[in-house]
Design an enzyme around this catalytic site. Structure first.
Site: not given
Ligand code: PAF
Length: 286
Positions: A34, A37, A176
């Protein structure tokens, strides 16, 4: 982008990059990638690195009743994302390649694993430390990138590297988040629409704690109780912990008088989510 599945091929590719004078950046993952990463890959690129990524769902870090079998996997999609991100090497070993028969060596990092997820996931951090040490031996990079969402994992790996003098720099990268604050995780895919909505309580609780500390609160029991109210209002299936620990040794504190890690682990249905923030209390009188 080179995709290799054996230790020998991975070592050879990294050796070639190093011989060409490249600085090697490494992003170990369990796949089902996602934006979190990809932000690690972007950080390695920003540092000018030749980039290696591993995809390996490590059986050693899952307990017998955990989600190893159903952990989401999509190698074709992962490889496409990594190709688009400009990655140079992807190492995708099998468990047989990583763990020879009768492999009995484990790395155990003490103290930092005593609290938070440690007691809830016995053996988990030994599995993480062992596989990451192996991956560092197979991909002898200059730098390795990990997300701060897994703050305890990052601390454990950082301490292992320091204690064992492994010649690699561990770089922590910011979590994130989805627009509503939920930390990105491969496991978010398990959540139903309703659980997904309720899961936003984790970050709301963490933000409340940060705001309270910013406003002068120093008493951990009061901060934790306020967080608990926010999380309980989202009707979780189980709250594993709402903890405030010192950010270095990950030991519980009663008063917030230094940098702390505020961390939560909460289950919605069968899905266990973790999240955290690091907070520096403002100096007295400010
Ligand atoms: O964070 C992960 O994805 C894994 O724990 C890691 C570091 C790749 C080790 O298997």
């Amino acid at each position: 982008m080179q995709v290799v599945r054996t230790i020998r091929e991975a070592r050879a590719a990294v050796a070639e990059a190093k011989a060409a004078g490249r600085r090697v950046g490494f992003v170990p993952t369990m796949g089902f990638l996602h934006q979190g990463h990809l932000s690690l890959v972007a950080a390695a690129r920003q540092d000018g690195c030749w980039i290696a990524v591993s995809i390996f769902v490590n059986p050693l870090q899952f307990g017998p009743s955990e989600d190893f079998e159903r952990y989401p996997r999509d190698e074709a999609r992962d490889l496409e994302l990594l190709r688009q991100a400009g990655v140079d090497l992807v190492f995708v070993p099998t468990a047989a390649e990583m763990y020879p028969p009768n492999a009995v060596t484990r790395i155990h990092v003490e103290r930092l694993t005593e609290h938070l997820c440690g007691p809830w996931r016995p053996g988990h951090f030994d599995g993480v430390a062992t596989v990451v040490a192996k991956l560092f031996a197979i991909v002898p990079a200059d730098r390795a990138y990990f997300g701060r969402k897994d703050a305890q994992q990052l601390a454990v790996i950082g301490r292992m590297v320091r204690d064992l003098d492994l010649p690699i720099e561990v770089v922590g990268c910011d979590t994130v988040r989805e627009p509503d604050g939920l930390a990105m995780s491969s496991r978010n895919v398990y959540l139903s629409a309703d659980e997904r909505r309720r899961a936003t309580a984790l970050y709301r609780a963490l933000c409340l704690a940060r705001d309270q500390i910013g406003a002068g609160e120093r008493d951990v029991s009061r901060v934790a109780a306020a967080m608990r109210r926010v999380i309980d209002a989202a009707s979780p299936t189980q709250v594993d912990y709402v903890s405030v620990v010192d950010a270095e040794e990950l030991q519980p504190v009663e008063r917030i008088d230094r940098r702390v890690l505020i961390a939560v682990a909460v289950r919605f249905g069968g899905t266990r989510l973790i999240d955290n923030v690091v907070v520096d209390p403002p100096p007295a009188g400010s």
